[in-house]
Design an enzyme around this catalytic site. Structure first.
Site, PDB file in Angstrom:
ATOM      1  N   THR A 140       0.822  -1.201   0.000  1.00  0.00           N
ATOM      2  CA  THR A 140       0.000   0.000   0.000  1.00  0.00           C
ATOM      3  C   THR A 140       0.865   1.263   0.000  1.00  0.00           C
ATOM      4  O   THR A 140       1.882   1.322   0.668  1.00  0.00           O
ATOM      5  CB  THR A 140      -0.932  -0.002   1.218  1.00  0.00           C
ATOM      6  OG1 THR A 140      -1.852  -1.067   1.048  1.00  0.00           O
ATOM      7  CG2 THR A 140      -1.692   1.303   1.354  1.00  0.00           C
ATOM      8  N   ARG A 142     -12.705  -9.654  -2.276  1.00  0.00           N
ATOM      9  CA  ARG A 142     -12.463  -8.939  -1.018  1.00  0.00           C
ATOM     10  C   ARG A 142     -12.225  -7.456  -1.294  1.00  0.00           C
ATOM     11  O   ARG A 142     -11.468  -7.092  -2.182  1.00  0.00           O
ATOM     12  CB  ARG A 142     -11.239  -9.490  -0.306  1.00  0.00           C
ATOM     13  CG  ARG A 142     -10.818  -8.654   0.893  1.00  0.00           C
ATOM     14  CD  ARG A 142      -9.484  -9.138   1.418  1.00  0.00           C
ATOM     15  NE  ARG A 142      -9.075  -8.428   2.610  1.00  0.00           N
ATOM     16  CZ  ARG A 142      -8.294  -7.350   2.617  1.00  0.00           C
ATOM     17  NH1 ARG A 142      -7.856  -6.848   1.486  1.00  0.00           N
ATOM     18  NH2 ARG A 142      -7.958  -6.772   3.752  1.00  0.00           N
ATOM     19  N   GLY A 182      -6.188  -5.107   6.743  1.00  0.00           N
ATOM     20  CA  GLY A 182      -7.379  -4.290   6.523  1.00  0.00           C
ATOM     21  C   GLY A 182      -8.607  -4.652   7.333  1.00  0.00           C
ATOM     22  O   GLY A 182      -9.418  -3.767   7.649  1.00  0.00           O
ATOM     23  N   GLY A 238     -10.749  -4.268   0.552  1.00  0.00           N
ATOM     24  CA  GLY A 238      -9.973  -3.898   1.737  1.00  0.00           C
ATOM     25  C   GLY A 238     -10.371  -2.541   2.286  1.00  0.00           C
ATOM     26  O   GLY A 238     -11.309  -1.906   1.814  1.00  0.00           O
ATOM     27  N   ASP A 239      -9.633  -2.120   3.299  1.00  0.00           N
ATOM     28  CA  ASP A 239      -9.924  -0.843   3.956  1.00  0.00           C
ATOM     29  C   ASP A 239      -9.529   0.364   3.107  1.00  0.00           C
ATOM     30  O   ASP A 239     -10.091   1.446   3.266  1.00  0.00           O
ATOM     31  CB  ASP A 239      -9.162  -0.770   5.276  1.00  0.00           C
ATOM     32  CG  ASP A 239      -7.659  -0.890   5.053  1.00  0.00           C
ATOM     33  OD1 ASP A 239      -7.216  -1.892   4.469  1.00  0.00           O
ATOM     34  OD2 ASP A 239      -6.922   0.042   5.439  1.00  0.00           O
ATOM     35  N   THR A 288      -2.310   1.749   6.509  1.00  0.00           N
ATOM     36  CA  THR A 288      -1.882   0.537   5.816  1.00  0.00           C
ATOM     37  C   THR A 288      -1.893  -0.603   6.820  1.00  0.00           C
ATOM     38  O   THR A 288      -1.973  -0.381   8.021  1.00  0.00           O
ATOM     39  CB  THR A 288      -0.474   0.714   5.204  1.00  0.00           C
ATOM     40  OG1 THR A 288      -0.120  -0.482   4.506  1.00  0.00           O
ATOM     41  CG2 THR A 288       0.580   0.981   6.268  1.00  0.00           C
ATOM     42  N   GLY A 289      -1.821  -1.818   6.303  1.00  0.00           N
ATOM     43  CA  GLY A 289      -1.761  -2.961   7.219  1.00  0.00           C
ATOM     44  C   GLY A 289      -2.891  -3.930   6.990  1.00  0.00           C
ATOM     45  O   GLY A 289      -3.524  -3.932   5.937  1.00  0.00           O
TER      46      GLY A 289
HETATM   47  N1  ASP Z   1      -4.776  -2.406   4.007  1.00  0.00           N
HETATM   48  C1  ASP Z   1      -4.628  -3.153   2.776  1.00  0.00           C
HETATM   49  C2  ASP Z   1      -5.684  -4.216   2.711  1.00  0.00           C
HETATM   50  O1  ASP Z   1      -5.994  -4.814   3.721  1.00  0.00           O
HETATM   51  C3  ASP Z   1      -3.315  -3.786   2.622  1.00  0.00           C
HETATM   52  C4  ASP Z   1      -2.144  -2.919   2.914  1.00  0.00           C
HETATM   53  O2  ASP Z   1      -2.256  -1.858   3.500  1.00  0.00           O
HETATM   54  O3  ASP Z   1      -1.052  -3.322   2.566  1.00  0.00           O
HETATM   55  O4  ASP Z   1      -6.158  -4.502   1.637  1.00  0.00           O
END
Ligand code: ASP
Length: 177
Positions: free
Chosen positions: A44, A72, A98, A74-75, A95-96
């Site tokens: 991200t 899916r 989600g 994501g956030d 990020t992270g």
């Molecule tokens: N937050 C993103 C997701 O869950 C992934 C990411 O931030 O790397 O899709």
């Protein structure tokens, strides 16, 4: 417009295959558990910015997570979860992993802490504490208010970040404290 296949890159196909091979070895693919791999790196990219009129903005772009379920969402694309900006509070990009970030509507949660009078630096760290304590989530966050004050925090071992203002530039990867 482009074909979906044009967006598939060899590095990610190999990463997915390797993860699925490992998951099979551990048996986690068979019992359906632990198919998500929060510890594996994400791609991200997020940005927050302030212009000379005092307007703030946030942007978040992601390829999603490894081994995600078809369809899916994501956030990152959900306003208030992976991305949020309001001149009255803060611009936030996350990020992270989600799923916990979505459940906590984390970008808005963080902006609300800034609106309540807290510094972006404090709100960013609090957001990471909240993510970990509430849902054992892992991630990172960047926060900026309309006064140009910034917050950068992550509860993962690393998160690449960079800051540029008219006075200075700075960048890093490791946790700051
Ligand atoms: N937050 C993103 C997701 O869950 C992934 C990411 O931030 O790397 O899709």
């Amino acid at each position: 417009m482009c074909r979906n296949e044009d967006l598939v890159i060899a590095r990610e196909v190999e990463r997915l295959r390797e993860y699925q091979r490992e998951a099979l070895k551990r048996g986690s693919a068979e019992d359906g558990k632990e198919l998500f791999a929060p510890a594996i790196s994400h791609d991200t990219v997020g940005a927050v910015a302030l212009d000379s009129h005092g307007n703030i903005a946030a942007a978040t772009s992601t390829g999603g997570t490894l081994n995600k379920a078809p369809g899916r969402l994501g956030d990152s694309s959900l306003i208030g979860c992976g991305c949020y900006a309001d001149n009255a509070s803060a611009a936030v990009s996350t990020t992270g992993w989600g799923e916990p970030i979505m459940k906590l509507v984390l970008a808005k949660w963080t902006a609300d802490r800034v609106l309540a009078g807290n510094l972006p630096e404090w709100a960013a760290q609090e957001a990471m504490n909240y993510l970990k304590q509430r849902l054992n989530g892992h991630g990172g966050i960047i926060v900026l208010n309309a006064q140009g004050q910034i917050g950068i925090a992550h509860n993962t071992p690393r998160m690449a970040w960079a800051v540029k203002t008219v006075q200075k530039e700075d960048a890093g990867v490791e946790r700051k404290n």
